[in-house]
Scaffold this motif. Structure first.
Motif, PDB file in Angstrom:
ATOM      1  N   PRO A  60     -71.960  96.434 -37.863  1.00  0.00           N
ATOM      2  CA  PRO A  60     -70.689  96.730 -37.183  1.00  0.00           C
ATOM      3  C   PRO A  60     -70.812  97.852 -36.161  1.00  0.00           C
ATOM      4  O   PRO A  60     -70.015  97.921 -35.226  1.00  0.00           O
ATOM      5  N   SER A  61     -71.807  98.716 -36.323  1.00  0.00           N
ATOM      6  CA  SER A  61     -71.982  99.824 -35.380  1.00  0.00           C
ATOM      7  C   SER A  61     -72.359  99.348 -33.984  1.00  0.00           C
ATOM      8  O   SER A  61     -72.249 100.111 -33.013  1.00  0.00           O
ATOM      9  N   THR A  62     -72.790  98.094 -33.841  1.00  0.00           N
ATOM     10  CA  THR A  62     -73.183  97.560 -32.538  1.00  0.00           C
ATOM     11  C   THR A  62     -72.059  96.789 -31.846  1.00  0.00           C
ATOM     12  O   THR A  62     -72.277  96.244 -30.757  1.00  0.00           O
ATOM     13  N   LEU A  63     -70.887  96.733 -32.438  1.00  0.00           N
ATOM     14  CA  LEU A  63     -69.815  95.916 -31.876  1.00  0.00           C
ATOM     15  C   LEU A  63     -69.326  96.417 -30.520  1.00  0.00           C
ATOM     16  O   LEU A  63     -68.629  95.681 -29.806  1.00  0.00           O
ATOM     17  N   GLY A  64     -69.699  97.636 -30.143  1.00  0.00           N
ATOM     18  CA  GLY A  64     -69.360  98.121 -28.813  1.00  0.00           C
ATOM     19  C   GLY A  64     -69.892  97.218 -27.717  1.00  0.00           C
ATOM     20  O   GLY A  64     -69.314  97.120 -26.638  1.00  0.00           O
ATOM     21  N   TYR A  65     -71.002  96.545 -27.975  1.00  0.00           N
ATOM     22  CA  TYR A  65     -71.525  95.551 -27.038  1.00  0.00           C
ATOM     23  C   TYR A  65     -71.652  94.168 -27.667  1.00  0.00           C
ATOM     24  O   TYR A  65     -71.508  93.149 -26.993  1.00  0.00           O
ATOM     25  N   ALA A  66     -71.902  94.106 -28.978  1.00  0.00           N
ATOM     26  CA  ALA A  66     -72.096  92.811 -29.634  1.00  0.00           C
ATOM     27  C   ALA A  66     -70.839  91.953 -29.597  1.00  0.00           C
ATOM     28  O   ALA A  66     -70.926  90.722 -29.673  1.00  0.00           O
ATOM     29  N   THR A  67     -69.679  92.586 -29.485  1.00  0.00           N
ATOM     30  CA  THR A  67     -68.444  91.795 -29.414  1.00  0.00           C
ATOM     31  C   THR A  67     -68.455  90.854 -28.217  1.00  0.00           C
ATOM     32  O   THR A  67     -67.895  89.753 -28.272  1.00  0.00           O
ATOM     33  N   PHE A  68     -69.149  91.249 -27.130  1.00  0.00           N
ATOM     34  CA  PHE A  68     -69.226  90.393 -25.948  1.00  0.00           C
ATOM     35  C   PHE A  68     -70.195  89.236 -26.180  1.00  0.00           C
ATOM     36  O   PHE A  68     -69.988  88.141 -25.652  1.00  0.00           O
ATOM     37  N   ALA A  69     -71.244  89.477 -26.957  1.00  0.00           N
ATOM     38  CA  ALA A  69     -72.148  88.382 -27.325  1.00  0.00           C
ATOM     39  C   ALA A  69     -71.396  87.338 -28.140  1.00  0.00           C
ATOM     40  O   ALA A  69     -71.510  86.130 -27.893  1.00  0.00           O
ATOM     41  N   LEU A  70     -70.626  87.796 -29.134  1.00  0.00           N
ATOM     42  CA  LEU A  70     -69.872  86.876 -29.979  1.00  0.00           C
ATOM     43  C   LEU A  70     -68.828  86.112 -29.171  1.00  0.00           C
ATOM     44  O   LEU A  70     -68.723  84.885 -29.267  1.00  0.00           O
ATOM     45  N   ARG A 129     -67.081  81.005 -26.903  1.00  0.00           N
ATOM     46  CA  ARG A 129     -66.332  80.391 -25.804  1.00  0.00           C
ATOM     47  C   ARG A 129     -67.165  79.416 -24.993  1.00  0.00           C
ATOM     48  O   ARG A 129     -66.658  78.375 -24.550  1.00  0.00           O
ATOM     49  N   ASN A 130     -68.432  79.705 -24.801  1.00  0.00           N
ATOM     50  CA  ASN A 130     -69.213  78.923 -23.843  1.00  0.00           C
ATOM     51  C   ASN A 130     -70.230  77.974 -24.456  1.00  0.00           C
ATOM     52  O   ASN A 130     -70.772  77.131 -23.736  1.00  0.00           O
ATOM     53  N   CYS A 131     -70.514  78.089 -25.744  1.00  0.00           N
ATOM     54  CA  CYS A 131     -71.453  77.140 -26.332  1.00  0.00           C
ATOM     55  C   CYS A 131     -70.797  75.761 -26.404  1.00  0.00           C
ATOM     56  O   CYS A 131     -69.754  75.588 -27.053  1.00  0.00           O
ATOM     57  N   ALA A 132     -71.402  74.771 -25.733  1.00  0.00           N
ATOM     58  CA  ALA A 132     -70.792  73.444 -25.604  1.00  0.00           C
ATOM     59  C   ALA A 132     -71.130  72.519 -26.759  1.00  0.00           C
ATOM     60  O   ALA A 132     -70.676  71.370 -26.775  1.00  0.00           O
ATOM     61  N   GLU A 133     -71.921  72.985 -27.725  1.00  0.00           N
ATOM     62  CA  GLU A 133     -72.228  72.199 -28.908  1.00  0.00           C
ATOM     63  C   GLU A 133     -71.751  72.972 -30.128  1.00  0.00           C
ATOM     64  O   GLU A 133     -71.718  74.201 -30.124  1.00  0.00           O
ATOM     65  N   PRO A 134     -71.319  72.283 -31.176  1.00  0.00           N
ATOM     66  CA  PRO A 134     -70.811  72.995 -32.358  1.00  0.00           C
ATOM     67  C   PRO A 134     -71.908  73.786 -33.047  1.00  0.00           C
ATOM     68  O   PRO A 134     -73.024  73.289 -33.238  1.00  0.00           O
ATOM     69  N   ILE A 135     -71.604  75.017 -33.411  1.00  0.00           N
ATOM     70  CA  ILE A 135     -72.577  75.870 -34.089  1.00  0.00           C
ATOM     71  C   ILE A 135     -71.984  76.392 -35.394  1.00  0.00           C
ATOM     72  O   ILE A 135     -70.768  76.485 -35.561  1.00  0.00           O
ATOM     73  N   ASP A 193     -77.375  91.996 -28.253  1.00  0.00           N
ATOM     74  CA  ASP A 193     -77.157  92.475 -26.881  1.00  0.00           C
ATOM     75  C   ASP A 193     -77.347  91.341 -25.873  1.00  0.00           C
ATOM     76  O   ASP A 193     -78.100  91.453 -24.906  1.00  0.00           O
ATOM     77  N   LEU A 194     -76.617  90.249 -26.091  1.00  0.00           N
ATOM     78  CA  LEU A 194     -76.676  89.075 -25.230  1.00  0.00           C
ATOM     79  C   LEU A 194     -75.329  88.836 -24.562  1.00  0.00           C
ATOM     80  O   LEU A 194     -74.301  89.342 -24.997  1.00  0.00           O
ATOM     81  N   TYR A 195     -75.365  88.016 -23.496  1.00  0.00           N
ATOM     82  CA  TYR A 195     -74.124  87.509 -22.915  1.00  0.00           C
ATOM     83  C   TYR A 195     -74.401  86.111 -22.393  1.00  0.00           C
ATOM     84  O   TYR A 195     -75.449  85.845 -21.801  1.00  0.00           O
ATOM     85  N   PHE A 196     -73.440  85.203 -22.623  1.00  0.00           N
ATOM     86  CA  PHE A 196     -73.551  83.809 -22.210  1.00  0.00           C
ATOM     87  C   PHE A 196     -72.499  83.550 -21.129  1.00  0.00           C
ATOM     88  O   PHE A 196     -71.324  83.301 -21.428  1.00  0.00           O
ATOM     89  N   PRO A 197     -72.867  83.601 -19.844  1.00  0.00           N
ATOM     90  CA  PRO A 197     -71.875  83.554 -18.766  1.00  0.00           C
ATOM     91  C   PRO A 197     -71.396  82.159 -18.378  1.00  0.00           C
ATOM     92  O   PRO A 197     -70.416  82.035 -17.639  1.00  0.00           O
ATOM     93  N   ASN A 198     -72.076  81.108 -18.862  1.00  0.00           N
ATOM     94  CA  ASN A 198     -71.750  79.741 -18.453  1.00  0.00           C
ATOM     95  C   ASN A 198     -71.706  78.804 -19.656  1.00  0.00           C
ATOM     96  O   ASN A 198     -72.185  79.136 -20.736  1.00  0.00           O
ATOM     97  N   LYS A 199     -71.133  77.635 -19.452  1.00  0.00           N
ATOM     98  CA  LYS A 199     -71.182  76.603 -20.475  1.00  0.00           C
ATOM     99  C   LYS A 199     -72.641  76.207 -20.690  1.00  0.00           C
ATOM    100  O   LYS A 199     -73.347  75.916 -19.724  1.00  0.00           O
ATOM    101  N   PHE A 200     -73.075  76.173 -21.928  1.00  0.00           N
ATOM    102  CA  PHE A 200     -74.490  75.962 -22.181  1.00  0.00           C
ATOM    103  C   PHE A 200     -74.704  75.258 -23.510  1.00  0.00           C
ATOM    104  O   PHE A 200     -73.812  75.189 -24.363  1.00  0.00           O
ATOM    105  N   CYS A 201     -75.919  74.763 -23.700  1.00  0.00           N
ATOM    106  CA  CYS A 201     -76.406  74.306 -24.992  1.00  0.00           C
ATOM    107  C   CYS A 201     -77.724  75.016 -25.268  1.00  0.00           C
ATOM    108  O   CYS A 201     -78.478  75.323 -24.343  1.00  0.00           O
ATOM    109  N   PHE A 202     -78.000  75.266 -26.532  1.00  0.00           N
ATOM    110  CA  PHE A 202     -79.306  75.783 -26.903  1.00  0.00           C
ATOM    111  C   PHE A 202     -80.349  74.694 -26.670  1.00  0.00           C
ATOM    112  O   PHE A 202     -80.051  73.503 -26.758  1.00  0.00           O
TER     113      PHE A 202
END
Length: 333
Positions: A28-38, A43-49, A133-142
């Motif tokens: 939880p101490s990383t949520l200052g930036y991890a919240t954007f990864a989540l 929002r942008n992962c186009a396949e169910p995870i 510490d990731l960000y997914f800026p577009n619709k994507f699939c793994f």
């Protein structure tokens, strides 16, 4: 056959077998930036995870559950949260014969990105691995997880430190992949636990410094052992704090300005390593990150490049010279 029974956890709802299995070791101490990864992942992962969050304590589990329940819009994706201690019985059962692997699991929290997904996976199941510490800026699939081998990100130049651990491994004939970044990865169970334990013994697991970079050393050795390849760096992009950026930062240029040169419209994932993760909030607020392009097509997988001893020792001599000249005093890493 490695077969596990369902583990009690905090979960959104039952798990359909068609969901991609994604893992993130998160405090939880990383949520200052991890919240954007989540947020961007959901929002942008186009396949169910099905996102498996692995954290340190039961108290941390409760905080992450609150984050996912109250502040994240999971967009139909599934999630579960596990505390380290809740996997103790599985560790004893699966890792029991492997003392170095058990010791490694209780080292730096980042090292559990290697061990804990294995404790939650049956033979044949994929394990897609993420850093916070990731960000997914577009619709994507793994990218598809290979039946054998491991997928890792490509990074320039290298994050294989401490040097004494790498040197010791090379002296014992252990091969390492070059340019390995561990922001995103993927492989499948079962894992050769006997070899993993052997590797950790060769790396002197008992005396390993508890720094996150040890994880990259293990992944680099694993890559040369089982194969796989780099995720296309044009799509899975790592922040590189190169010399021009170091100079600009030294001159007082705000980090947010350095992100303007990144082409967020062309990438599936941005790994905001180092200081860059602290710029995500402002970049998000200014509308620099979200592009909403369709990048769901599979990207090319590139073959691993081995870090040859001659290359590694030449790079180490250069670093020693730079240290003597005071470079790292002026440009702190």
């Amino acid at each position: 056959m490695n077969r596990i029974e369902p583990l009690p956890s905090t979960s959104a709802n039952p798990l359909p077998t068609s969901y991609r299995r994604v893992f993130l070791v998160l405090s939880p101490s990383t949520l200052g930036y991890a919240t954007f990864a989540l947020e961007s992942l959901f929002r942008n992962c186009a396949e169910p995870i099905h996102l498996h969050l692995i954290t340190d304590s039961v108290a941390d589990k409760e905080k992450l559950t609150e984050e996912l329940t109250l502040r994240q819009k999971t967009a139909g994706h599934l999630w579960s949260v596990y505390a380290e201690e809740e996997l103790a019985e599985r560790e004893a059962s699966l890792f029991g014969p492997y003392p170095n692997l058990r010791l490694f699991r209780h080292g730096h929290p980042c090292w559990r990105k290697i061990t804990d997904p294995v404790l939650l996976s049956n033979d044949g199941e994929e394990m897609v691995l993420l850093d916070p510490d990731l960000y997914f800026p577009n619709k994507f699939c793994f990218e598809p997880t290979p039946e054998t081998g491991v997928l890792l990100m490509w990074q320039k130049p290298s994050c294989l430190v401490p040097a004494k651990v790498v040197s010791s491994g090379m002296e014992q004939g252990i091969r390492f992949a070059h340019h390995v970044d561990i922001g995103v990865g993927g492989w499948r169970a079962p894992v050769d636990l006997e070899w993993m334990d052997w590797l950790l013994a060769r790396l002197d697991c008992t005396n390993l410094t508890r720094v996150m970079h040890i994880e990259a050393i293990v992944w680099a050795a694993l890559a040369m052992r089982i194969g796989g390849g780099y995720l296309n760096p044009n799509l899975w992009h790592c922040w590189h704090r190169n010399q021009p950026k170091r100079i600009l930062r030294k001159m007082g240029v705000p980090g947010i300005e350095l992100l303007r040169v990144e082409d967020f419209s062309a990438i599936k994932c941005f790994h905001a390593g180092g200081e860059a993760k602290w710029w995500l909030a402002e970049a998000k607020q200014r509308g620099m990150l979200d592009q909403s392009k369709d990048l769901t097509a599979n990207g090319e997988i590139l073959p691993y490049e081995e870090l040859m001893p001659a290359t590694y020792y030449r790079e180490q001599r250069m670093k020693t010279t730079l240290a003597r000249l005071g470079y790292y005093t002026v440009f702190r890493t």
